[in-house]
Design a protein around this motif. Structure first.
Motif, PDB file in Angstrom:
ATOM      1  N   VAL A  57       0.825  -1.202   0.000  1.00  0.00           N
ATOM      2  CA  VAL A  57       0.000   0.000   0.000  1.00  0.00           C
ATOM      3  C   VAL A  57       0.865   1.261   0.000  1.00  0.00           C
ATOM      4  O   VAL A  57       1.747   1.418   0.855  1.00  0.00           O
ATOM      5  N   MET A  58       0.589   2.151  -0.946  1.00  0.00           N
ATOM      6  CA  MET A  58       1.281   3.430  -0.979  1.00  0.00           C
ATOM      7  C   MET A  58       0.853   4.281   0.213  1.00  0.00           C
ATOM      8  O   MET A  58      -0.332   4.427   0.498  1.00  0.00           O
ATOM      9  N   ILE A  59       1.833   4.833   0.920  1.00  0.00           N
ATOM     10  CA  ILE A  59       1.577   5.762   2.023  1.00  0.00           C
ATOM     11  C   ILE A  59       2.139   7.111   1.606  1.00  0.00           C
ATOM     12  O   ILE A  59       3.331   7.386   1.713  1.00  0.00           O
ATOM     13  N   ARG A  60       1.263   7.946   1.090  1.00  0.00           N
ATOM     14  CA  ARG A  60       1.655   9.279   0.620  1.00  0.00           C
ATOM     15  C   ARG A  60       0.439  10.190   0.775  1.00  0.00           C
ATOM     16  O   ARG A  60      -0.540  10.039   0.047  1.00  0.00           O
ATOM     17  N   PRO A  61       0.457  11.108   1.718  1.00  0.00           N
ATOM     18  CA  PRO A  61      -0.752  11.826   2.092  1.00  0.00           C
ATOM     19  C   PRO A  61      -1.153  12.956   1.160  1.00  0.00           C
ATOM     20  O   PRO A  61      -2.261  13.483   1.274  1.00  0.00           O
ATOM     21  N   ARG A  62      -0.250  13.325   0.258  1.00  0.00           N
ATOM     22  CA  ARG A  62      -0.544  14.443  -0.651  1.00  0.00           C
ATOM     23  C   ARG A  62       0.402  14.371  -1.839  1.00  0.00           C
ATOM     24  O   ARG A  62       1.473  13.750  -1.782  1.00  0.00           O
ATOM     25  N   PRO A  63       0.020  15.039  -2.956  1.00  0.00           N
ATOM     26  CA  PRO A  63       0.964  15.132  -4.076  1.00  0.00           C
ATOM     27  C   PRO A  63       2.051  16.153  -3.772  1.00  0.00           C
ATOM     28  O   PRO A  63       2.028  16.834  -2.747  1.00  0.00           O
ATOM     29  N   GLY A  64       3.022  16.245  -4.665  1.00  0.00           N
ATOM     30  CA  GLY A  64       4.096  17.226  -4.477  1.00  0.00           C
ATOM     31  C   GLY A  64       5.366  16.571  -3.974  1.00  0.00           C
ATOM     32  O   GLY A  64       5.605  15.377  -4.196  1.00  0.00           O
ATOM     33  N   ASN A  65       6.156  17.338  -3.268  1.00  0.00           N
ATOM     34  CA  ASN A  65       7.466  16.844  -2.838  1.00  0.00           C
ATOM     35  C   ASN A  65       7.340  15.835  -1.691  1.00  0.00           C
ATOM     36  O   ASN A  65       6.251  15.576  -1.186  1.00  0.00           O
ATOM     37  N   PHE A  66       8.489  15.293  -1.295  1.00  0.00           N
ATOM     38  CA  PHE A  66       8.506  14.244  -0.270  1.00  0.00           C
ATOM     39  C   PHE A  66       9.034  14.749   1.069  1.00  0.00           C
ATOM     40  O   PHE A  66       9.453  13.955   1.908  1.00  0.00           O
ATOM     41  N   GLU A  74       2.405  12.244  11.144  1.00  0.00           N
ATOM     42  CA  GLU A  74       1.407  11.619  12.017  1.00  0.00           C
ATOM     43  C   GLU A  74       0.286  11.007  11.194  1.00  0.00           C
ATOM     44  O   GLU A  74      -0.214   9.917  11.505  1.00  0.00           O
ATOM     45  N   THR A  75      -0.119  11.702  10.133  1.00  0.00           N
ATOM     46  CA  THR A  75      -1.127  11.139   9.226  1.00  0.00           C
ATOM     47  C   THR A  75      -0.616   9.863   8.581  1.00  0.00           C
ATOM     48  O   THR A  75      -1.348   8.859   8.488  1.00  0.00           O
ATOM     49  N   MET A  76       0.634   9.866   8.141  1.00  0.00           N
ATOM     50  CA  MET A  76       1.216   8.687   7.510  1.00  0.00           C
ATOM     51  C   MET A  76       1.269   7.506   8.467  1.00  0.00           C
ATOM     52  O   MET A  76       1.024   6.356   8.086  1.00  0.00           O
ATOM     53  N   LYS A  77       1.573   7.765   9.727  1.00  0.00           N
ATOM     54  CA  LYS A  77       1.578   6.690  10.728  1.00  0.00           C
ATOM     55  C   LYS A  77       0.201   6.045  10.833  1.00  0.00           C
ATOM     56  O   LYS A  77       0.070   4.813  10.903  1.00  0.00           O
ATOM     57  N   ARG A  78      -0.824   6.877  10.857  1.00  0.00           N
ATOM     58  CA  ARG A  78      -2.187   6.341  10.953  1.00  0.00           C
ATOM     59  C   ARG A  78      -2.554   5.566   9.693  1.00  0.00           C
ATOM     60  O   ARG A  78      -3.236   4.542   9.767  1.00  0.00           O
TER      61      ARG A  78
END
Length: 232
Positions: A57-66, A74-78
């Protein structure tokens, strides 16, 4: 000797089913591939149990840079926890610092949430200033796999660099060539790199079946053609 494994990245449950039926052995499960891939929706994750292949599963909360804020981490952890709860085989993520190198502290923080999951460092690896340094960092962090084009625009162009990365691994971490891979170049990439798995999107060309702009749909015929070349 077994055939190389084919991982196909998809942006929907339906595309995952089509890719597996056409020969994919593993799925990278995303949303919004036109934006480079984002975390799938909760509804899509809830259907993952019905996909007949392991799903990363891709864990990436938004487009753009990394480069992510602490709130985004914290969002990515969840999101990692939710992916695990829904049966993911593993997760795919990456974080860079303001200089473009791997953000070791942030990645270590995310890795602590990945118990029981396989982990792939995504193509943030292709933006670092020194891939050999980043390779050792990924090994030290405990990643299982690195997805890379060898720092080039596509895996065929970067094949010699990918081969050097695989040689430097000494079996400590898997290197997964990806970007621009299809039936027309897979044999060359496998031969040059010595890789035992490939990552592809096998997306449809031309008008999408839904007619929706931004839709990246899997073409089962391209998956079958790529799988056939890999089986030779």
């Amino acid at each position: 000797m077994s055939s190389p494994l084919l991982e196909v990245c998809v942006e929907s449950f339906e595309d995952a089913e089509r890719a597996v039926a056409a020969g994919a052995g593993r799925i990278e499960y995303c949303s919004a591939l036109a934006l480079g891939g984002l975390t799938p929706s909760p509804g899509a994750l809830a259907r993952m149990h019905d996909i007949d292949a392991p799903c990363m599963v891709m864990i990436r909360p938004r487009p753009g840079n990394f480069h992510y804020s602490q709130s985004e981490l914290e969002t990515m952890k969840r999101e990692i926890a939710i992916a695990r709860d829904h049966g993911a085989a593993g997760v795919v993520f990456g974080v860079a610092n303001t200089k473009g190198a791997l953000d070791i502290a942030a990645l270590r923080e995310l890795m602590t949430e990945c118990s029981g999951l396989r982990t792939t460092l995504h193509r943030v690896f292709d933006e670092v200033p020194d891939q050999m340094v980043a390779l050792e960092q990924a090994v030290d962090l405990g990643f299982d796999r690195i997805l890379t084009s060898g720092g080039a625009s596509d895996a065929r162009t970067g094949a010699k660099q990918i081969a050097q990365l695989i040689a430097a691994c000494h079996g400590r971490i898997a290197i997964l060539p990806g970007a621009g891979i299809g039936a027309e170049n897979a044999c060359d990439i496998l031969t040059i790199t010595g890789a035992n798995e490939l990552h592809a999107s096998c997306k449809m060309t031309g008008v999408e079946p839904s007619g929706h702009p931004g839709r990246v749909a899997v073409d089962p015929e391209r998956v079958r053609a790529l799988r056939a070349i890999m089986d030779q």
